[in-house]
Every structure is written in C-alpha cells, then in structure tokens.
Write an enzyme that holds these catalytic residues in place. Structure first.
Site, PDB file in Angstrom:
ATOM      1  N   ARG A 124       1.003  -1.142  -0.066  1.00  0.00           N
ATOM      2  CA  ARG A 124       0.176  -0.136   0.023  1.00  0.00           C
ATOM      3  C   ARG A 124       0.720   1.121  -0.007  1.00  0.00           C
ATOM      4  O   ARG A 124       1.000   2.013  -0.875  1.00  0.00           O
ATOM      5  CB  ARG A 124      -1.001  -0.053   1.119  1.00  0.00           C
ATOM      6  CG  ARG A 124      -2.196   0.996   1.181  1.00  0.00           C
ATOM      7  CD  ARG A 124      -1.725   2.333   1.449  1.00  0.00           C
ATOM      8  NE  ARG A 124      -1.252   2.574   2.543  1.00  0.00           N
ATOM      9  CZ  ARG A 124      -0.806   3.653   3.282  1.00  0.00           C
ATOM     10  NH1 ARG A 124      -0.858   4.921   2.409  1.00  0.00           N
ATOM     11  NH2 ARG A 124      -0.391   3.974   4.568  1.00  0.00           N
ATOM     12  N   ASP A 125       1.196   1.607   0.907  1.00  0.00           N
ATOM     13  CA  ASP A 125       2.216   2.777   1.090  1.00  0.00           C
ATOM     14  C   ASP A 125       3.404   2.683   0.305  1.00  0.00           C
ATOM     15  O   ASP A 125       4.010   3.584  -0.161  1.00  0.00           O
ATOM     16  CB  ASP A 125       2.550   2.853   2.706  1.00  0.00           C
ATOM     17  CG  ASP A 125       3.157   4.460   2.896  1.00  0.00           C
ATOM     18  OD1 ASP A 125       2.505   5.326   2.158  1.00  0.00           O
ATOM     19  OD2 ASP A 125       3.667   4.989   3.897  1.00  0.00           O
ATOM     20  N   HIS A 170       5.168   4.757  12.497  1.00  0.00           N
ATOM     21  CA  HIS A 170       5.112   4.593  11.045  1.00  0.00           C
ATOM     22  C   HIS A 170       6.387   5.417  10.675  1.00  0.00           C
ATOM     23  O   HIS A 170       6.070   6.843  10.718  1.00  0.00           O
ATOM     24  CB  HIS A 170       3.819   4.949  10.288  1.00  0.00           C
ATOM     25  CG  HIS A 170       3.835   4.799   8.768  1.00  0.00           C
ATOM     26  ND1 HIS A 170       3.321   3.995   8.105  1.00  0.00           N
ATOM     27  CD2 HIS A 170       4.213   5.829   8.000  1.00  0.00           C
ATOM     28  CE1 HIS A 170       3.708   4.104   6.790  1.00  0.00           C
ATOM     29  NE2 HIS A 170       4.227   5.437   6.866  1.00  0.00           N
ATOM     30  N   HIS A 202       9.540   7.155   8.116  1.00  0.00           N
ATOM     31  CA  HIS A 202      10.148   7.377   6.727  1.00  0.00           C
ATOM     32  C   HIS A 202      11.489   7.713   6.865  1.00  0.00           C
ATOM     33  O   HIS A 202      11.780   8.312   8.014  1.00  0.00           O
ATOM     34  CB  HIS A 202       9.416   8.469   5.813  1.00  0.00           C
ATOM     35  CG  HIS A 202       7.990   7.865   5.333  1.00  0.00           C
ATOM     36  ND1 HIS A 202       7.720   7.760   4.160  1.00  0.00           N
ATOM     37  CD2 HIS A 202       6.695   7.743   6.128  1.00  0.00           C
ATOM     38  CE1 HIS A 202       6.536   7.250   4.006  1.00  0.00           C
ATOM     39  NE2 HIS A 202       6.022   6.992   5.131  1.00  0.00           N
ATOM     40  N   CYS A 257       4.485   9.630   0.138  1.00  0.00           N
ATOM     41  CA  CYS A 257       3.264  10.199   0.418  1.00  0.00           C
ATOM     42  C   CYS A 257       2.955  11.078  -0.966  1.00  0.00           C
ATOM     43  O   CYS A 257       3.825  11.915  -0.802  1.00  0.00           O
ATOM     44  CB  CYS A 257       2.940  10.932   1.651  1.00  0.00           C
ATOM     45  SG  CYS A 257       1.212  12.016   1.665  1.00  0.00           S
ATOM     46  N   ASN A 264       9.430   4.676   2.919  1.00  0.00           N
ATOM     47  CA  ASN A 264       9.162   3.912   4.430  1.00  0.00           C
ATOM     48  C   ASN A 264      10.577   3.302   4.727  1.00  0.00           C
ATOM     49  O   ASN A 264      11.366   3.073   3.909  1.00  0.00           O
ATOM     50  CB  ASN A 264       8.245   2.794   4.502  1.00  0.00           C
ATOM     51  CG  ASN A 264       6.676   3.308   4.074  1.00  0.00           C
ATOM     52  OD1 ASN A 264       6.310   3.661   4.844  1.00  0.00           O
ATOM     53  ND2 ASN A 264       6.586   3.201   2.951  1.00  0.00           N
TER      54      ASN A 264
END
Length: 300
Positions: free
Chosen positions: A10-11, A201, A203, A234, A243
């Site tokens: 997903r991300d 979460h 990055h 993002c 990430n």
C-alpha cells in the site's frame, strides 16, 4: 518481540510512478507471507484519480491468499472507502487523520475537526462489523507546510480517536523529520491520554528512521510499519521518500535481540521481486550488502 506491519503493497507502491499489475501485487504479498508477514496493509480504498496506483483495490483483495493466518489491512479515509473495504473483505481498517490543518485539507480535503468526526463514523461502523480499527495520525512529527507539530496537539488527536473507538494508535512521521528524542516526547504525550497499543510509521527521508524505530521499541511500541524494499512515500507531501525497509529494520532488530517473526532471506526475496517490477533500484540496503552470519544473527 515486536510486530512488523508490512505496508509495502500500500504505502510502498502508492508513491511509485510505475503502475504495478494486479497479479504482481498479489505475488508480492504472497512472497511477504512466505517471509513471515502476518499483518499486511494490502491496499487503500481511495479515489483512483487521487491515487491511481491503488485503483485495483478490490481485485487485489479478491486475489490474496485467505489462510486465516494473515490479517489484511485496508486504508480508508471516509465512509465511502469503508463501504468498499467491507465489501472487499478486509480484516482490519486503518483510518488516517493528519495533525495539521493545512496538510489535512490537502491530503483529505477536510479540516482536522471534520476528520475526527469522519473517523468516529468510520470507526463505529467498522467495529459494528467486527473489524479492529487503527487511527493513524499523519504528520505527528512535523508538517511539510506548517513545520513543527506540538506533542500536545498529537496527544489531543490521540485522545479524540480513543474516545471515538480506536483499537490501536499509529503515530506517523509522514515526511521523515523526527529523531529519537521526538519519539520519546510523543510516547510520553500519548501515554498521558491512553494505554492503547502504540504503532509507529517512519520514513527514512533524513536517515533517522531506523534509530527512531529502535527508540520506539525501547519505549514500548507494540508494532512498527515497514515496507519491503524501502519503497514508498506520500503523494501529497513534498519530498517524502520511502518507508523504512522491512529487511533493514528486521536486521537491526534481530542483532538487538528483538524478534519479528520474519526471515531476512524471505523479505530480501520479496523486495527483489518488486524491484524488478518497478524497474528501478529500491532504497533498501540489506539486499546489496548481504546478511552478516554472526552468532547474533539467527534467521528468525
């Protein structure tokens, strides 16, 4: 032991320019499962014009293995997204709110107050359907438009989400500005308002993501997000890079005596697969450097 929530499908993929075919996404997820991943953020149910990489959310969910051992997380931003997620058969729902007004309006098209109200509606319906709900608070460590975000502001949002029925709180460094001291401040601020499990979460935009992750574990984090290959970012945050990489994080945890349930060789293989699909070099380093087969490096 710390749980790693795999967010690569997903991300990881949402910020890549290449549109990965549905079958390849499913194969990526299958490789992650073989590596030991048991909570996987498989897709997001957002408007395809906003995030075209996630336009096949239903098809991905229809094709993933359903052994009962793996929990698939769907990211939603509103009730329309929740409707799709429920119909697709997700096991958990992750709802994003943002800790600054400017980013909230750019990312979700609503004020922070409206986002809290939307979260309450989504959370109530998801829980009524028997699904656990994570509240992810984006830009908890800093906003690309407004700069510093006070821990008290984040704690206020945490409290709002707890009151609205969150089962888990995830604090996201969306643009990778945090350092370990920020992690400590946010843990302390959050613990003043809740004892729910905290997930983080990170990055690695400024090369502090792994230090932040280890600090979070030292201060009681129950789970960490990571992306196999270190891909991601993002689309609505300028200069947001990938990430922290699942394989690099797993190596750091393992050498620190912290189990994750993942095999490095398996994660490296999954990352190599998605690197080939993307057609560009992934940021993760372990696949290039290789493992260190010392006495502190058991495979799991």
């Amino acid at each position: 032991m710390v749980e790693i929530v795999e967010v690569g499908p997903r991300d990881g993929l949402q910020n890549e320019s290449a549109l990965v075919p549905t079958g390849a996404k499913i194969a990526y997820i299958e490789a992650l499962i073989a590596a030991g991943a048991r909570r996987i953020e498989a897709t997001s149910f957002v408007h395809p014009k906003r995030v075209p990489q996630m336009a096949d959310a239903e098809a991905v969910m229809a094709g993933v293995p359903r052994s009962g051992e793996v929990r698939y997380i769907g990211l939603v931003l509103n009730e329309r997204g929740l409707d799709r997620a429920l119909a697709a058969g997700v096991d958990e729902v992750n709802v994003v709110l943002v800790a600054s007004e400017t980013f909230s309006r750019r990312n979700q098209g609503m004020s922070v107050a409206d986002a809290v109200r939307s979260f309450a509606a989504v959370s109530g319906r998801a829980r009524a359907a028997g699904l656990p709900v994570t509240a992810t608070i984006g830009a908890s460590f800093g906003c690309p438009f407004e700069g510093e975000v006070a821990p008290s502001v984040v704690a206020g949002l945490v409290e709002d989400c707890v009151d609205a029925g969150a089962n888990e709180i995830a604090l996201a460094d969306t643009i990778g500005v945090g350092v370990p001291a920020d992690v400590v401040r946010l843990v302390e601020a959050s613990r003043e308002v809740t004892d729910l499990p905290l997930r983080f979460h990170f990055h690695n935009t400024r090369n502090t993501g792994y230090a932040n992750a280890l600090t979070a574990v030292e201060h009681g984090a129950a789970a960490l997000d990571a992306s196999a290959g270190g891909i991601g970012g993002c689309p609505f945050a300028p200069n947001a890079t990938g990430n922290i990489a699942t394989e690099d994080l797993t190596y750091a945890l393992r050498r620190s005596g912290i189990a994750s349930g993942l095999t490095l060789s398996g994660v490296v293989g999954a990352a190599a697969f998605i690197e080939k699909e993307l057609g560009s070099q992934i940021p993760a380093l372990l696949g290039r450097a290789g493992d260190f087969p010392g006495s502190l490096s058991p495979e799991r």
